[in-house]
Design an enzyme around this catalytic site. Structure first.
Site, mmCIF file in Angstrom:
data_model
loop_
_atom_site.group_PDB
_atom_site.id
_atom_site.type_symbol
_atom_site.label_atom_id
_atom_site.label_comp_id
_atom_site.label_asym_id
_atom_site.label_seq_id
_atom_site.Cartn_x
_atom_site.Cartn_y
_atom_site.Cartn_z
ATOM 1 N N ARG A 1 -1.126 -8.416 13.251
ATOM 2 C CA ARG A 1 -1.642 -7.431 12.291
ATOM 3 C C ARG A 1 -2.458 -8.099 11.198
ATOM 4 O O ARG A 1 -3.481 -7.595 10.779
ATOM 5 C CB ARG A 1 -0.478 -6.652 11.667
ATOM 6 C CG ARG A 1 -0.127 -5.404 12.459
ATOM 7 C CD ARG A 1 1.328 -5.049 12.361
ATOM 8 N NE ARG A 1 1.758 -4.684 11.042
ATOM 9 C CZ ARG A 1 2.967 -4.964 10.529
ATOM 10 N NH1 ARG A 1 3.844 -5.620 11.251
ATOM 11 N NH2 ARG A 1 3.283 -4.582 9.326
ATOM 12 N N ARG B 1 11.438 -6.993 5.300
ATOM 13 C CA ARG B 1 11.386 -5.544 5.538
ATOM 14 C C ARG B 1 11.866 -5.231 6.953
ATOM 15 O O ARG B 1 12.556 -4.243 7.181
ATOM 16 C CB ARG B 1 9.952 -5.024 5.334
ATOM 17 C CG ARG B 1 9.858 -3.514 5.499
ATOM 18 C CD ARG B 1 8.482 -2.988 5.143
ATOM 19 N NE ARG B 1 7.503 -3.248 6.190
ATOM 20 C CZ ARG B 1 6.219 -2.937 6.104
ATOM 21 N NH1 ARG B 1 5.742 -2.403 4.994
ATOM 22 N NH2 ARG B 1 5.393 -3.179 7.091
ATOM 23 N N ARG C 1 -9.836 1.414 9.188
ATOM 24 C CA ARG C 1 -9.542 0.006 9.444
ATOM 25 C C ARG C 1 -10.627 -0.679 10.252
ATOM 26 O O ARG C 1 -10.575 -1.897 10.446
ATOM 27 C CB ARG C 1 -8.239 -0.100 10.261
ATOM 28 C CG ARG C 1 -6.961 -0.223 9.453
ATOM 29 C CD ARG C 1 -5.803 -0.176 10.437
ATOM 30 N NE ARG C 1 -4.661 -0.947 10.035
ATOM 31 C CZ ARG C 1 -3.611 -0.441 9.386
ATOM 32 N NH1 ARG C 1 -3.602 0.806 9.016
ATOM 33 N NH2 ARG C 1 -2.589 -1.199 9.104
ATOM 34 N N LYS D 1 0.831 -1.214 0.000
ATOM 35 C CA LYS D 1 0.000 0.000 0.000
ATOM 36 C C LYS D 1 0.858 1.254 0.000
ATOM 37 O O LYS D 1 0.591 2.197 -0.733
ATOM 38 C CB LYS D 1 -0.926 0.031 1.228
ATOM 39 C CG LYS D 1 -1.925 -1.099 1.304
ATOM 40 C CD LYS D 1 -2.908 -0.889 2.458
ATOM 41 C CE LYS D 1 -2.229 -0.919 3.816
ATOM 42 N NZ LYS D 1 -1.821 -2.262 4.265
ATOM 43 N N ARG E 1 11.671 -1.760 10.954
ATOM 44 C CA ARG E 1 10.395 -1.356 11.558
ATOM 45 C C ARG E 1 10.103 -2.266 12.740
ATOM 46 O O ARG E 1 10.108 -3.489 12.610
ATOM 47 C CB ARG E 1 9.281 -1.457 10.513
ATOM 48 C CG ARG E 1 8.596 -0.129 10.276
ATOM 49 C CD ARG E 1 7.532 -0.242 9.228
ATOM 50 N NE ARG E 1 6.301 -0.800 9.746
ATOM 51 C CZ ARG E 1 5.154 -0.754 9.096
ATOM 52 N NH1 ARG E 1 5.092 -0.179 7.911
ATOM 53 N NH2 ARG E 1 4.072 -1.271 9.612
HETATM 54 P P1 ADP Z 1 0.759 -2.189 7.932
HETATM 55 O O1 ADP Z 1 -0.198 -1.989 6.806
HETATM 56 O O2 ADP Z 1 2.053 -2.764 7.497
HETATM 57 O O3 ADP Z 1 0.179 -2.928 9.098
HETATM 58 P P2 ADP Z 1 0.653 0.681 8.693
HETATM 59 O O4 ADP Z 1 1.850 1.529 8.491
HETATM 60 O O5 ADP Z 1 -0.542 0.971 7.878
HETATM 61 O O6 ADP Z 1 1.209 -0.799 8.513
HETATM 62 O O7 ADP Z 1 0.210 0.735 10.236
HETATM 63 C C1 ADP Z 1 1.113 0.463 11.272
HETATM 64 C C2 ADP Z 1 0.390 0.427 12.621
HETATM 65 O O8 ADP Z 1 -0.174 1.712 12.902
HETATM 66 C C3 ADP Z 1 -0.779 -0.548 12.710
HETATM 67 O O9 ADP Z 1 -0.376 -1.863 12.991
HETATM 68 C C4 ADP Z 1 -1.588 0.081 13.858
HETATM 69 O O10 ADP Z 1 -0.990 -0.184 15.119
HETATM 70 C C5 ADP Z 1 -1.428 1.569 13.609
HETATM 71 N N1 ADP Z 1 -2.515 2.088 12.731
HETATM 72 C C6 ADP Z 1 -2.367 2.600 11.493
HETATM 73 N N2 ADP Z 1 -3.545 2.988 10.977
HETATM 74 C C7 ADP Z 1 -4.479 2.698 11.913
HETATM 75 C C8 ADP Z 1 -5.891 2.814 11.978
HETATM 76 N N3 ADP Z 1 -6.604 3.329 10.958
HETATM 77 N N4 ADP Z 1 -6.514 2.419 13.107
HETATM 78 C C9 ADP Z 1 -5.837 1.911 14.132
HETATM 79 N N5 ADP Z 1 -4.509 1.734 14.140
HETATM 80 C C10 ADP Z 1 -3.824 2.121 13.048
#
Ligand code: ADP
Length: 198
Positions: free
Chosen positions: A144, A127, A88, A13, A133
């Protein structure tokens, strides 16, 4: 264009968001990036969410919705935006609809980047090694992905019913996937900006 990009962790993404953002000249807004930069800055918000991020859990809806509302209030979103990693959860879907309708805005499309969840684990572990990360550990990845399947993937159905869903195969080279996204979006009818409505 007002767009969302959704898909399991590791589907690409973030990478595709950058390309879409450049292609349409709209800001890409990643809630994950926002949270990570708060963690780096050791802000009160960062300190509050750090443990949640590291564990692979979701940050609470209230905090997340507030962050997005503030970001969407910035003037650079006037010509459109791409949200990556938001919404989400169902309360986040509802909150976003409310934020947009208050400004007479609505979404043009929801891009669903599709990929096999099992194959993505290896990508994310790699990654974790290269980018460091802190949530790319096997345990946090598993959490996740499970949260994605339980809470986020079901939201696609609702967007499908609203006629907004654009499904794109996320496997292949970065260029191949971008091409698929641009082709699919070219067929999407954009809704007029609020200012352009008589
Ligand atoms: P990925 O898609 O690899 O899980 P992201 O960078 O989108 O990674 O998100 C990393 C973390 O940030 C998530 O695992 C969560 O803890 C938090 N996060 C991001 N966006 C949201 C959201 N919309 N609602 C709740 N937590 C979020």
């Amino acid at each position: 264009m007002r767009l969302l990009i959704m898909g399991p962790p590791g589907a690409g993404k973030g990478t595709q968001s950058k390309r879409i953002s450049e292609h349409y000249g709209i800001p890409a807004i990643s809630t994950g990036d926002i949270f990570r930069s708060e963690v780096r800055a050791k802000s009160p918000l960062g300190l509050e969410v750090q443990r949640i991020l590291d564990s692979g859990g979701y940050v609470g809806d209230d905090i997340t919705n507030r962050i997005v509302a503030q970001r969407l209030a910035q003037p650079d979103t006037g010509g459109g935006f791409l949200l990556d990693g938001y919404p989400r959860t169902l309360p986040q879907v509802d909150a976003l609809d409310k934020m947009l309708s208050e400004h007479g805005r609505s979404l043009d499309a929801v891009i669903a980047l599709e990929a096999d969840v099992d194959e993505l684990v290896q990508r994310l572990l790699k990654r974790g090694e290269t980018e460091g990360r802190s949530d790319d550990t096997e345990e946090a990845i598993r959490i996740r992905q499970q949260k994605y399947l339980d809470e986020t993937e079901p939201l696609l159905h609702g967007y499908g019913e609203r006629g907004l869903l654009v499904r794109v195969n996320g496997l292949g080279s970065i260029d191949e996937v971008s091409e698929r996204i641009f082709d699919a979006l070219a067929a999407v009818q954009t809704r007029p900006e609020p200012d352009a409505v008589p």
